[in-house]
Design an enzyme around this catalytic site. Structure first.
Site, PDB file in Angstrom:
ATOM      1  CB  SER A  93      51.114  53.754  35.938  1.00 51.57           C
ATOM      2  OG  SER A  93      51.482  53.348  37.093  1.00 51.57           O
TER       3      SER A  93
ATOM      4  CG  ASP B  19      49.942  58.640  41.962  1.00 49.99           C
ATOM      5  OD1 ASP B  19      50.070  57.644  42.457  1.00 49.99           O
ATOM      6  OD2 ASP B  19      49.838  58.819  40.696  1.00 49.99           O
TER       7      ASP B  19
ATOM      8  CG  HIS C 127      48.319  55.756  40.267  1.00 53.17           C
ATOM      9  ND1 HIS C 127      49.501  56.146  39.685  1.00 53.17           N
ATOM     10  CD2 HIS C 127      48.071  54.618  39.294  1.00 53.17           C
ATOM     11  CE1 HIS C 127      49.943  55.194  38.815  1.00 53.17           C
ATOM     12  NE2 HIS C 127      49.087  54.439  38.518  1.00 53.17           N
TER      13      HIS C 127
END
Length: 380
Positions: free
Chosen positions: A223, A319, A349
């Site tokens: 991320s 996600d 995610h």
């Protein structure tokens, strides 16, 4: 947006209820610690529940969206989160409280995976020493992965990603150097990426001291941490510094300005919400010296992506960041960069941190680590 479900299970309720969810979770207050304990116990039990029992607990219902069906284990996890009145990654408007909440949650299902050795140390940051943690493998002359944790540049830490780094070290048979870069809002962009780059250069100088192969130093993260890995790779190219052997990009943030289809489809209900993204962005870029469209935070908007190291780009089907990760992989390929793109359609995610829960997250994480190992072996 279209959805099909077995058992007609809605992803979201009416628009007013969806809008109210982020506000409602701000009032967890005194029950936050209890909720985290309950969540920890529940999450630790998930790997031991047979698949058929999970489906029974879900009433036989499944969630299918955009051609993907949500992993049963993650569906049960999300149902448990929603039962506690929570929706999303950010548990509190106050960033200090949000950090503490994530620390407690991650500690609740920690496995303490054994590796050869774990050493806390300091490395060079952009303006002074910063904390790091070295995970050692017994394999001789093994590669080194410089890892940057996720958390929107605001939350997360070496501790929240300790199990993932241990698993990468153990299963991938690589050294891992996890870096504790400066976070917003105390340190706006580009402070974190400056630290990430300084730590990478430190690793290049000290890889042999760590027992690693100085010729095979990769960068990676999840991320926001994957965002830092992209920026380190671009800066190393521009500065003519040693190039990373590989970019390991787990569901990366690549474009703060863009509005993608996946950000609309998965705005609520799948762990990372649109509210979370906006909350992170405001604290990271609000009042910063760089804007959302600046390539120093949005690598997808860079004029030139040629000459970057090979990349292993990983996205998840449920996600909000799926599309920008896919777009970055495509943009690098057009620029001539070798890209191994893998999309795990049934996952959400953050799935790499959920590998201890079993199910598709464990399978996909093992696949990613194996692919990373293969790429680094070929670079010998």
């Amino acid at each position: 947006m279209t959805q099909t479900t077995a058992g007609r299970m809605p992803v979201t309720g009416n628009p007013e209820a969806v809008t109210a969810q982020p506000r409602a979770r701000r009032h967890v207050g005194a029950i936050d610690a209890v909720a985290n304990k309950v969540a920890g116990v529940t999450l630790r039990g998930l790997p031991h529940i047979p698949e058929r029992v999970k489906r029974l607990l879900l009433g036989g219902r499944s969630i299918t969206l955009d051609g993907n069906t949500l992993d049963t284990t993650l569906q049960l996890m999300l149902a448990g989160q929603q039962a506690l009145g929570l929706d999303g990654l950010v548990g509190d408007d106050d960033f200090v409280a949000a950090r503490a909440q994530l620390e407690r949650l991650s500690a609740g299902f920690k496995k303490y995976i054994p590796v050869s050795a774990v050493t806390d140390l300091t490395v060079d940051g952009a303006v002074g020493p910063i904390k790091a943690r070295h995970y050692r493998t017994d394999e001789a002359d093994a590669p080194l992965l410089v890892f940057y944790h996720g958390g929107g540049h605001v939350i997360g830490s070496i501790a929240t990603h300790d199990d993932l780094c241990r698993e990468i070290c153990r299963t991938g048979r690589v050294h891992v150097l996890s870096v504790d870069y400066r976070l917003a809002p105390e340190h706006k962009a580009p402070a974190g990426s400056d630290d990430a780059y300084a730590a990478y250069l430190w690793a290049c100088e000290h890889a042999a001291d760590l027992g690693a192969d100085p010729q095979r130093i990769a960068v990676g993260g999840d991320s926001a941490g994957a965002n830092l890995a992209t920026l380190v790779s671009l800066r190393a190219r521009d500065d003519k510094a040693p190039s990373p052997a590989l970019q390991l990009l787990l569901y990366p943030v690549t474009d703060y300005k863009g509005q993608t289809r996946s950000k609309t489809l998965f705005a609520h209900g799948f762990f990372l919400t649109r509210h979370d993204i906006d909350w992170f962005t405001e604290r990271f870029l609000g009042g910063a010296d760089v804007e959302e469209s600046d390539p120093r935070v949005s690598p997808l908007l860079a004029d030139d992506l040629s000459g970057l190291p090979p990349a292993l780009v990983v996205t998840a089907g449920f996600d909000p960041l799926r599309d920008e990760g896919r777009h970055y992989a495509e943009a690098m390929r057009r620029a001539g960069v070798p890209v191994d793109y893998r999309e795990y359609g049934s996952l959400v995610h953050g799935f790499a941190n959920f590998f201890p829960l079993g199910g598709g997250s464990a399978t996909a994480t093992a696949d990613v680590i194996s692919a990373m190992r293969a790429h680094l072996t070929r670079t010998r």
